[in-house]
Design an enzyme around this catalytic site. Structure first.
Site, short mmCIF file in Angstrom:
data_model
loop_
_atom_site.label_atom_id
_atom_site.label_comp_id
_atom_site.label_asym_id
_atom_site.label_seq_id
_atom_site.Cartn_x
_atom_site.Cartn_y
_atom_site.Cartn_z
N CYS A 1 -5.01 -3.35 2.79
CA CYS A 1 -4.74 -3.09 4.20
C CYS A 1 -5.96 -3.22 5.11
O CYS A 1 -6.36 -4.32 5.45
CB CYS A 1 -4.08 -1.71 4.35
SG CYS A 1 -3.18 -1.50 5.92
N LYS B 1 -9.63 1.50 -2.49
CA LYS B 1 -9.82 0.96 -1.14
C LYS B 1 -11.20 1.30 -0.59
O LYS B 1 -11.62 2.46 -0.57
CB LYS B 1 -8.73 1.54 -0.23
CG LYS B 1 -8.67 0.94 1.17
CD LYS B 1 -7.48 1.55 1.94
CE LYS B 1 -7.33 0.96 3.31
NZ LYS B 1 -6.18 1.57 4.03
N GLU C 1 0.85 -1.19 0.00
CA GLU C 1 0.00 0.00 0.00
C GLU C 1 0.89 1.25 0.00
O GLU C 1 1.95 1.28 0.63
CB GLU C 1 -0.88 0.00 1.25
CG GLU C 1 -1.78 1.21 1.38
CD GLU C 1 -2.60 1.20 2.66
OE1 GLU C 1 -3.71 1.77 2.66
OE2 GLU C 1 -2.13 0.63 3.67
#
Length: 285
Positions: A159, A118, A46
């Site tokens: 993440c 995300k 990330e």
């Protein structure tokens, strides 16, 4: 489906600088090292292109996906090396002027074949006193993405998505056999939760989990956990880096192992719809 040969993957652990050009110079030697070891699919963490927690400095520095020198450099590297490349995420400016934390899948010809923004923003107050408000910097995505990299059926995540198992179940039901979870985990949460959550997502879905990570103390002052990890569909650790220094982890994936694990424990097929307990809404099928 019969898989003829294992897939060799390279997971890159970085300590990304606060500038895209410097970030590219930092990661390219690691990418070349992974390719030299035979990796045909290479993934970075990330925030691979820039890490800068000072928003007054970050926002002016962000560029569109097309104009970002890191992204374009990685596209060129994928083409030169003839490999699939996953930029675990690039922090980029969207067409509407807002910012996105975006995974970018690149094929061996250097073309972008899939992107994923995300979904879950890291807005937390940790017991250590550390706070984060990712939603103040980025616009969350609104769709799950399943993509192909050769024979590998990928579920793209980033993440903090790790903590939302329904996303991984949906990706598995859509055919994903390899979950990519590039990360910049905090050190407190990494020490407590990193490996156990990665292994849980693999076991629940009968899928591989690939987690390239940021590690160490960065130019902007943040600390990240490192400990890049690859997990098999039975929950077994296939490989890991036991440190937070930049480095490369290369592992072989027998892609047929996902189907074998799902036959042994058919949790995806055996789940039942339910109601309650309080809302009366139906649960997932």
């Amino acid at each position: 489906m019969a898989y003829l040969t294992p897939m060799k993957v390279g997971l890159i652990q970085t300590r990304t600088p606060a500038d895209q050009t410097a970030a590219l110079a930092h990661v390219l030697p690691l990418v070349r090292e992974a390719a030299a070891e035979g990796a045909t699919f290479i993934a970075t963490p990330e925030g691979s292109n820039i890490l800068q927690k000072d928003r007054a400095k970050l926002f002016p520095a962000l560029k569109s996906l097309e104009d970002d020198p890191f992204v374009q450099g990685m596209r060129a590297a994928a083409k030169e090396l003839g490999v699939w490349m996953l930029i675990g995420s690039a922090l980029v400016k969207r067409q509407d002027g807002k910012c996105a934390n975006r995974a970018v899948l690149i094929d061996p010809a250097g073309a972008v074949t899939a992107t994923y923004d995300k979904l879950h923003m890291f807005d937390v107050d940790l017991p250590t006193g550390e706070t984060a408000r990712e939603s103040e910097s980025y616009e969350p995505g609104d769709r799950a993405v399943r993509a192909d990299a050769g024979e590998a059926k990928l579920g793209l995540t980033i993440c903090y998505d790790l903590r939302f198992p329904a996303l991984y179940r949906a990706l598995a039901l859509a055919g994903a056999e390899v979950m990519t979870i590039p990360a910049a985990f905090t050190r407190p949460t990494g020490a407590a939760h990193w490996e156990i959550l990665m292994r849980a997502r693999a076991i629940e879905t009968g899928a591989f989990v690939l987690a390239p990570a940021q590690g160490g103390f960065h130019e902007d002052g943040r600390g990240t956990w490192g400990h890049t990890l690859a997990v098999g569909p039975w929950g077994e650790v296939l490989g890991h880096l036991d440190h937070d220094e930049p480095g490369v982890l290369v592992v072989d994936l027998d892609l047929g192992a996902a189907a074998k694990a799902r036959r042994a424990i058919p949790a995806l097929a055996n789940a039942r719809a339910f109601t309650g307990p309080e809302t009366g809404r139906e649960g997932p099928a």
